[in-house]
Scaffold this motif. Structure first.
Motif, PDB file in Angstrom:
ATOM      1  N   GLU A   1       0.901  -1.369  -0.055  1.00  0.00           N
ATOM      2  CA  GLU A   1      -0.115   0.065  -0.023  1.00  0.00           C
ATOM      3  C   GLU A   1       1.076   1.273   0.055  1.00  0.00           C
ATOM      4  OE1 GLU A   1      -0.120  -2.492   2.131  1.00  0.00           O
ATOM      5  OE2 GLU A   1      -2.289  -3.313   2.061  1.00  0.00           O
TER       6      GLU A   1
ATOM      7  N   GLY B   1      -0.832  -8.819  -2.824  1.00  0.00           N
ATOM      8  CA  GLY B   1      -1.847  -8.117  -3.503  1.00  0.00           C
ATOM      9  C   GLY B   1      -2.891  -8.661  -4.397  1.00  0.00           C
TER      10      GLY B   1
ATOM     11  N   GLU C   1      -5.547  -9.817  -1.858  1.00  0.00           N
ATOM     12  CA  GLU C   1      -6.241  -8.796  -1.229  1.00  0.00           C
ATOM     13  C   GLU C   1      -7.264  -8.272  -2.371  1.00  0.00           C
ATOM     14  OE1 GLU C   1      -7.480  -5.730   1.575  1.00  0.00           O
ATOM     15  OE2 GLU C   1      -6.811  -7.737   1.501  1.00  0.00           O
ATOM     16  N   LEU C   2      -6.993  -8.333  -3.590  1.00  0.00           N
ATOM     17  CA  LEU C   2      -7.747  -7.783  -4.912  1.00  0.00           C
ATOM     18  C   LEU C   2      -9.236  -8.598  -4.766  1.00  0.00           C
ATOM     19  CD1 LEU C   2      -5.539  -6.591  -7.749  1.00  0.00           C
ATOM     20  CD2 LEU C   2      -7.255  -5.221  -6.357  1.00  0.00           C
TER      21      LEU C   2
ATOM     22  N   LEU D   1     -11.383  -7.937  -1.892  1.00  0.00           N
ATOM     23  CA  LEU D   1     -11.971  -6.496  -2.143  1.00  0.00           C
ATOM     24  C   LEU D   1     -13.298  -6.716  -3.312  1.00  0.00           C
ATOM     25  CD1 LEU D   1      -9.023  -4.131  -1.550  1.00  0.00           C
ATOM     26  CD2 LEU D   1     -10.974  -4.342  -0.364  1.00  0.00           C
TER      27      LEU D   1
ATOM     28  N   ILE E   1      -5.696  -1.571  -5.324  1.00  0.00           N
ATOM     29  CA  ILE E   1      -6.078  -2.115  -3.993  1.00  0.00           C
ATOM     30  C   ILE E   1      -6.485  -0.785  -3.175  1.00  0.00           C
ATOM     31  CG2 ILE E   1      -5.308  -2.865  -1.559  1.00  0.00           C
ATOM     32  CD1 ILE E   1      -3.505  -4.833  -3.317  1.00  0.00           C
ATOM     33  N   GLU E   2      -5.581   0.249  -3.321  1.00  0.00           N
ATOM     34  CA  GLU E   2      -6.010   1.498  -2.777  1.00  0.00           C
ATOM     35  C   GLU E   2      -7.119   2.116  -3.238  1.00  0.00           C
ATOM     36  OE1 GLU E   2      -2.878   5.142  -2.163  1.00  0.00           O
ATOM     37  OE2 GLU E   2      -3.325   5.118  -4.101  1.00  0.00           O
TER      38      GLU E   2
ATOM     39  N   ALA F   1      -9.949   0.008  -1.413  1.00  0.00           N
ATOM     40  CA  ALA F   1     -10.085   0.283  -0.025  1.00  0.00           C
ATOM     41  C   ALA F   1     -10.588   1.440   0.368  1.00  0.00           C
ATOM     42  CB  ALA F   1      -8.346   0.154   0.638  1.00  0.00           C
TER      43      ALA F   1
END
Length: 293
Positions: free
Chosen positions: A4, A46, A49-50, A53, A262-263, A266
């Protein structure tokens, strides 16, 4: 290094003072070539996490996400999309590649073919090239503008300024309607592009990737760099920022793109929909019935 924390130096929200020369294609944010393994681990995390999300994005069904990729040939757009989005549910993600406009496209305004492909709520749309070609290749090669059938009085010295304004207004409209826009310029050097082109020419398994037109466009390299600098200056906004991603090292390019996506997700404060009392009673009744059988 946390994934991040990678994006800040490459994110452009206000383009007035942007200069492309300040961004190096071989930058790796301090990661060395021997840190490639570390980058691969970052990318793996990453991707996971994607996937998490995206599942919430689809369940919440409130936001749409538009990711735009622009670059010179052989900068690694296809590879970045493939690797970064490898863990995403295909049902919630669609990639669109915009090549030379068709006869039908040319019978419409230049945004038309892209507008048809905007994401639904809960979905991610990826544009591999986009309406930005209209202030890139069309600007470098004005002959393409002649094919767009515009009334002659509309083609004047103000046309590029007007297109920048139209694009900014369009992206602001999207942001106000729940579609977040993130734009990536994969910044490859002319030297690295040459190396990749020669690899495509010399490797029989990569011959299909190469076109003689790819080499011909290198003659316009400086004009393209000027066009990219200008479009970022004119269209970088807080709601639709550009990321100038170093692209000489593909392993690092993919980490930056993953971190930026991701940012973006999020920041949406995504959450699974809350279940009300009536739904809970329905679930309890269904469970009792299932247990009995």
């Amino acid at each position: 290094m946390k994934i991040e924390k990678i994006t800040k130096r490459y994110r452009i929200e206000e383009g007035e003072h942007f200069r492309l020369k300040d961004y190096k294609p071989d930058d790796t944010h301090g990661l060395k070539s021997e840190s490639k393994q570390e980058a691969q681990e970052l990318l793996k995390k990453g991707v996971e996490e994607l996937a998490r999300l995206q599942d919430i994005l689809a369940a919440q069904d409130r936001w749409g996400v538009l990711l735009i990729f622009q670059a010179m040939d052989a900068a690694g757009k296809d590879g970045a999309i493939k690797h970064v989005m490898s863990g995403v549910n295909p049902q919630g993600c669609q990639v669109y590649s915009f090549k030379s406009p068709s006869a039908e496209d040319l019978d419409h305004d230049y945004l038309w073919r892209c507008m048809k492909c905007l994401p639904n709520r809960g979905q991610i749309a990826i544009f591999n090239r986009s309406y930005y070609e209209e202030v890139l290749v069309v600007r470098v090669h004005p002959k393409f503008l002649e094919k767009q059938k515009l009334p002659p009085k509309l083609v004047d010295k103000e046309i590029w300024k007007q297109r920048f304004e139209d694009i900014c207004n369009f992206e602001q409209y999207l942001a106000r309607n729940g579609v977040i826009v993130r734009k990536f310029f994969l910044h490859v050097s002319k030297k690295e592009q040459k190396r990749r082109f020669l690899e495509r020419v010399d490797d029989p398994l990569k011959n299909w990737k190469f076109s003689s037109n790819d080499a011909a466009e290198r003659d316009y390299w400086d004009q393209y760099m000027d066009a990219y600098e200008k479009l970022i200056q004119e269209t970088a906004t807080k709601d639709a920022p550009w990321y100038v991603v170093p692209a000489d090292n593909k392993w690092f390019t993919r980490v930056v793109v993953a971190a930026a996506v991701i940012e973006a997700l999020a920041d949406l404060d995504l959450a699974y929909p809350e279940v009300g009392e009536e739904k809970l009673r329905e679930l309890a009744a269904a469970r009792r019935k299932l247990v009995k059988k």
